[in-house]
Scaffold this motif. Structure first.
Motif, short mmCIF file in Angstrom:
data_model
loop_
_atom_site.label_atom_id
_atom_site.label_comp_id
_atom_site.label_asym_id
_atom_site.label_seq_id
_atom_site.Cartn_x
_atom_site.Cartn_y
_atom_site.Cartn_z
N SER A 68 -41.86 16.88 -10.49
CA SER A 68 -40.47 16.47 -10.73
C SER A 68 -40.25 16.17 -12.22
CB SER A 68 -40.09 15.27 -9.87
OG SER A 68 -40.98 14.21 -10.07
N GLU A 84 -39.42 19.11 -14.00
CA GLU A 84 -38.13 19.63 -13.55
C GLU A 84 -38.28 20.97 -12.82
OE1 GLU A 84 -35.81 19.60 -17.10
OE2 GLU A 84 -35.63 17.43 -17.12
N TYR A 123 -38.45 21.14 -9.41
CA TYR A 123 -37.79 21.08 -8.10
C TYR A 123 -36.30 21.35 -8.28
CZ TYR A 123 -41.74 18.54 -5.91
OH TYR A 123 -42.96 18.16 -5.41
N GLU A 132 -32.64 20.75 -7.11
CA GLU A 132 -32.09 19.60 -6.37
C GLU A 132 -31.52 20.05 -5.02
OE1 GLU A 132 -29.15 17.22 -8.39
OE2 GLU A 132 -28.91 15.98 -6.58
N SER A 161 -30.05 17.66 -2.80
CA SER A 161 -29.32 16.50 -2.25
C SER A 161 -28.15 16.91 -1.36
CB SER A 161 -28.79 15.62 -3.38
OG SER A 161 -29.84 15.23 -4.20
N GLN A 219 -37.76 11.85 -2.87
CA GLN A 219 -36.59 11.48 -3.67
C GLN A 219 -37.00 10.93 -5.03
OE1 GLN A 219 -34.90 8.65 -0.95
NE2 GLN A 219 -33.82 10.22 0.25
N LYS A 220 -36.15 11.23 -6.02
CA LYS A 220 -36.36 10.65 -7.35
C LYS A 220 -35.00 10.44 -7.99
CE LYS A 220 -39.00 11.06 -11.52
NZ LYS A 220 -39.57 11.94 -12.53
N LYS A 237 -32.01 11.50 -6.17
CA LYS A 237 -31.85 12.92 -5.82
C LYS A 237 -32.92 13.33 -4.82
CE LYS A 237 -30.27 14.17 -10.42
NZ LYS A 237 -30.72 14.72 -11.70
N GLN A 238 -32.52 14.16 -3.85
CA GLN A 238 -33.50 14.69 -2.89
C GLN A 238 -34.07 15.98 -3.50
OE1 GLN A 238 -33.91 12.96 0.23
NE2 GLN A 238 -35.84 14.08 0.21
N LEU A 239 -35.33 15.92 -3.89
CA LEU A 239 -35.94 17.09 -4.54
C LEU A 239 -36.83 17.88 -3.59
CD1 LEU A 239 -36.91 15.46 -7.98
CD2 LEU A 239 -34.83 16.73 -7.39
N ALA A 272 -37.25 25.40 -9.05
CA ALA A 272 -36.06 25.45 -9.92
C ALA A 272 -36.02 26.74 -10.74
CB ALA A 272 -36.05 24.24 -10.84
#
Lengths: 289, 427
Positions: free
Chosen positions: B116, B119, B121, B123, B125, B142-143, B146-148, B325
Motif C-alpha cells: 500500500s 501505491e 493497490y 482503491e 472503496s 483498509q488504510k 480506503k478499502q484497498l 494499480a
C-alpha cells in the motif's frame, strides 16, 4: 598489429554479456546500497554510508551470520579437501572397481542441492528420520540427536551434507592431479628408502598443489554461498544458528523489504569472499611455487 | 583480401548484435499499451493474471475460473501460484512489472503495508461487491479509510484438538492456565503427545499469538515495542516465554520439537499420536484428508486466571485480494474479484478448500467448517504477530520462543530479543 585488433572484436560479445549481467548489476547494487529502497516503491532516499555503518556496528545478526559462515567454511574446507584426497588416493588406479566407486562417490554431485537438502532433512528428522531410527536399532540411542533442531549442532549437520554432496566432485580433481605425477618420482624416493608417509609428504603433496589450490578455493567460495542447502534444510534457524550471509541477505531483502540494506550486505559479502580467496591463493601459490 | 571481407562481416554482425540488444533493452520498459482495456473495447479476449500462494486451492480456483470465463467470454484468467515462502519476492517483482498480477493475493500486516505504501493497490472503496463481506472482517485491507484489498479467508490461529481423544479422557477445553497444564498432564499420562509443536518452522509464530493474547491485551503493544515505548523484557513477555518453557520442560511438546516441521507435526496429530496441533484452523482440512475418522475442534490456551481472560482465541483475515494499480485491465480484474465475492462462489471456495471465508451468509458443509464458524461469535483477537511491522523484529520475537525451548531462561531470551529490536529501532 591489425590482426591483433581483429582478435579483440571476438571478445566483444562475451564482454558485452559480462558487462550486462555482472558489472551492471554489481554497480547497480553498489548504488542501491546507499539508499533506503524497500523493494517495491519507485521512491527512495539517499542514506550515505548509513547501511554500511549499520552492517558493521549495529547488526548482531550480520556478525552471527559471518561467524556461522566462517565455521561452516572451515569445517567444509578441511573435511571436504581431506576426504576427497583420501578417496582419490584410494581410488587412483583405473581398475574396474575403482572406476565404479569413483562414479558412486561422484553421484551426489549431479543431484540438485534442493533435492539433497530435502533428502537429508528427512534423514535427520528427529521424529521420523532414518538416522535416529538406525542408531536406535543398533543400540546406539545415546548418539541420536536433534540434528537440525539443536542450535549447537545444526550448522555441522549441514556441513556434513555439503561434504557428502561435493567430496566426490573434488575427488575427481585430485585424481587428475595425482595421475599427472610421474611414476619416476615415486621410484626415486622409494629407492632412497622413503616410507609411504614420506613419499606422500615429499612427492604427492607438493605435486598436487595446483589441484589442491583449485579444490580449496572452489570449496571456500561454494561453502560461503551455500544458500540453497541451508535455505531448504533450516531456513537459517533455529535461533539464527545456521544463518549465513547469503541467507541473511535474502531475509533482509525479501522478508524484511530492506533492499538498500541488503545491497550493502551484498557488497560486504563480496569484499569478504574476495579477501579470503585472495589470501588463500597467496598462501597456496607460495606453497606450490 | 578474403580475411578483410570476413572481418567486415564479423564486425557488422557483432555491431548488429550489440545494437539490437541495446534496442531491445531500451524498449523494455517503454512499450506500454496506451489503449486502456484495448482488448475489451474491441471485443477481443482480455487476459488477466491472478497470482496467489495457495497451491492447495488450485483445483477449486480452476473450477471457479472456468465458470467465470463461461460467464465472461471476453476475459481469460491466467492463474500463477508461488509458494508462500517465496511469495513476497515473486509478487513484488510481478506487481511492479504491471503486466501480471492484475488480481493478486497478499498477506495482512507488513506485506499489506509495503504494497500500500508503494501505491500498488487500486482503491476498491466504491466497489458494489464490498457489501457481500462481513464489515467487521474487512479492516485488515483498509488504510486511511480506503478499502484497498478484500481479505477472503478467515483463519483461527490457535491449536486444533482431537475431539475423540478429549472425549475418551473426559477432557474439555480449559478456561485458565492451571486447567491447561492439567489437561496436558492427563494427555501425557495417557500416552499422548499433548501438543504437536512444529518448532522448526511455523510453530513459534503461530502459537505465540494465543499464548500472549491475554498476557497483554493492548492492541497497540507491538507498535509500542517497535517504537521503544515498551520492552520485551517487560513482565508480560517474560511470563509468556516462561509459559512456553514450562510446556517444553514438562515435555508437553513432542521430543526435539525444534527439529520438527509443520508437515511432521501434522502427521503426529493426524495419526492420533498427538492430541493438539499448535498451528491453526487452516490445517483442519489437511488433517481430515490424512485421517478421515478424526474429529476436530479448536481451542486456545488461556494463560491467565479465568476471570482475567479477555480473549478466547485468535483470528486472522488473510488471503487479501486486491487489484494491481498498474494493471492495464483493471475493469476485467475488478469483474473477476466481484465474481469471487459472490456468495455462491465464496461458498464453493470455502467448502472446496475447507477454509472459512469473510463473505457473509455462506453455508458451510463440513463439520470442521461448521465448528470453526462457531468461533465467529466468540471474542477473538486479530493475530498480534501480524501487527509487528518490521519483519526482523517479528523474527526476533519468534526466535525468542525457540531460544527458551533450546534451554535459555525466559529472561535471557527476552533480553536477547530486545537487543535486536533496539538495533532495529536505532537503524
Amino acid at each position: 598489429m591489425k590482426h591483433s585488433k581483429t582478435l579483440y572484436l571476438f571478445v566483444l560479445p562475451g564482454l558485452f554479456m559480462y558487462l550486462l549481467f555482472f558489472v551492471y548489476p554489481t554497480l547497480n547494487g553498489l548504488v542501491l546500497s546507499f539508499t533506503d529502497w524497500e523493494g517495491i516503491s519507485s521512491h527512495w532516499n539517499w542514506v550515505g554510508f548509513d547501511n554500511y555503518k549499520r552492517m558493521l556496528f549495529n547488526d548482531d545478526i550480520f556478525q552471527t551470520a559471518l561467524t556461522n559462515n566462517l565455521k561452516f567454511m572451515l569445517v567444509v574446507v578441511i573435511f571436504q579437501t581431506s576426504i576427497s584426497l583420501i578417496f582419490a588416493i584410494l581410488l587412483l588406479k583405473n581398475s574396474k572397481s575403482n572406476v565404479f566407486f569413483r562414479a558412486l562417490y561422484f553421484f551426489p554431485t549431479i543431484i540438485s542441492s534442493i533435492s539433497v537438502a530435502f533428502i537429508w532433512a528427512f534423514v535427520f528428522n528427529p521424529n521420523v528420520g532414518v538416522l535416529n531410527l538406525l542408531l536406535g536399532k543398533a543400540g546406539l540411542e545415546a548418539l541420536a540427536q536433534n540434528w537440525l533442531g539443536d542450535p549447537k549442532l545444526a550448522i555441522y549437520s549441514i556441513a556434513f551434507v555439503k561434504v557428502w554432496a561435493h567430496a566426490g566432485q573434488m575427488m575427481v580433481i585430485f585424481v587428475a592431479g595425482l595421475q599427472s605425477i610421474p611414476e619416476e618420482l615415486y621410484e626415486a624416493v622409494y629407492l632412497d628408502g622413503a616410507t609411504n608417509w614420506q613419499a606422500f609428504k615429499n612427492v604427492t603433496w607438493p605435486m598436487i598443489a595446483p589441484a589442491a589450490t583449485i579444490v580449496v578455493a572452489y570449496t571456500t567460495i561454494q561453502s560461503f554461498k551455500a544458500f540453497d542447502l541451508i535455505f531448504a534444510m533450516t531456513g537459517g534457524g533455529p535461533i539464527y544458528s545456521t544463518e549465513i550471509l547469503s541467507t541473511y541477505i535474502y531475509h533482509t531483502a525479501f522478508q524484511g523489504s530492506e533492499f538498500g540494506y541488503a545491497a550493502a550486505q551484498s557488497m560486504g559479502f563480496m569484499v569478504i569472499i574476495a579477501l579470503i580467496t585472495m589470501g588463500q591463493f597467496k598462501l597456496l601459490k607460495g606453497r606450490s611455487s | 583480401m578474403k580475411r578483410g571481407v570476413n572481418m567486415k562481416k564479423i564486425t557488422v554482425t557483432i555491431l548488429m548484435f550489440l545494437i539490437s540488444a541495446l534496442v531491445v533493452a531500451g524498449c523494455g520498459n517503454s512499450s506500454t499499451n496506451s489503449g486502456k482495456e484495448a482488448g475489451e473495447s474491441s471485443g477481443k479476449t482480455t487476459k488477466i493474471s491472478f497470482i496467489h500462494w495457495r497451491g492447495e486451492d488450485v483445483k477449486v480456483f480452476d473450477g471457479l475460473i472456468a465458470e467465470f470465463e463461461k460467464a465472461n467470454p471476453t476475459i481469460k484468467v491466467e492463474m500463477n501460484v508461488f509458494p508462500s515462502e517465496q511469495y513476497l519476492a515473486n509478487a513484488q517483482a510481478k506487481l511492479l512489472d504491471g503486466a501480471s498480477g492484475d488480481v493478486f493475493a497478499s498477506f495482512p500486516g507488513a506485506q499489506f503495508g509495503s504494497i500500500s505504501k508503494a501505491e500498488l493497490y487500486a482503491e476498491l472503496s466504491d466497489a458494489d461487491f464490498a457489501a457481500n463481506y462481513s464489515p467487521n472482517l474487512l479492516a485488515a485491507g483498509q488504510k486511511d479509510g480506503k478499502q484497498l484489498a478484500f481479505p477472503y479467508q478467515l483463519v483461527y490461529n490457535q491449536p486444533i484438538y482431537n475431539k475423540t481423544i478429549f472425549e475418551k479422557l473426559n477432557l474439555t477445553p480449559p478456561n485458565d492456565w492451571e486447567q491447561f497444564l492439567q489437561l496436558c498432564e492427563t494427555l501425557k499420562k495417557n500416552g499422548y503427545i499433548p501438543i504437536a509443536f512444529p518448532g522448526a518452522d511455523i510453530g513459534p509464530g503461530q502459537f505465540i499469538n494465543s499464548m500472549m493474547m491475554n498476557n497483554n491485551t493492548d492492541e497497540d503493544i507491538w507498535a509500542k515495542v517497535e517504537s521503544g515505548q515498551a520492552k520485551l523484557t517487560d513482565e508480560w513477555f517474560v511470563r509468556t516465554l516462561s509459559q512456553f518453557k514450562e510446556l517444553n520442560d514438562k515435555e508437553y511438546f513432542q521430543k526435539d520439537s525444534l527439529g520438527t516441521s509443520k508437515d511432521i507435526a501434522g502427521s503426529l496429530f493426524a495419526q492420533e499420536k498427538a492430541a493438539m496441533l499448535a498451528t491453526g484452523s487452516y490445517m483442519m482440512s489437511g488433517m481430515k484428508q490424512q485421517n478421515p475418522n478424526i474429529e476436530l475442534g479448536l481451542l486456545a490456551p488461556i494463560t491467565v486466571a479465568a476471570d482475567q481472560a479477555v480473549y478466547e482465541g485468535i483470528h486472522t483475515t488473510t488471503f487479501m485480494l486486491g487489484v494491481n494499480a498498474l494493471s492495464k485491465h483493471k475493469d476485467a480484474a475488478i469483474k473477476f474479484l466481484a465474481f469471487l465475492s459472490e456468495k455462491q462462489n465464496a461458498e464453493k471456495y470455502a467448502n472446496g478448500t475447507g477454509q472459512l471465508v469473510t463473505v457473509k451468509d455462506v453455508s458451510y458443509k463440513t463439520p470442521e467448517l461448521q465448528h470453526s464458524a462457531t468461533w465467529m461469535d466468540k471474542k477473538t483477537r486479530f493475530q498480534p504477530r501480524y501487527l509487528i511491522a518490521n519483519a526482523a523484529n517479528e523474527k526476533a520475537v519468534t526466535t525468542s520462543v525457540q531460544a527458551v525451548i533450546a534451554g535459555k531462561t525466559a529472561e535471557e531470551a527476552a533480553k536477547n530479543a530486545q537487543a535486536l529490536i533496539d538495533q532495529n529501532i536505532k537503524k
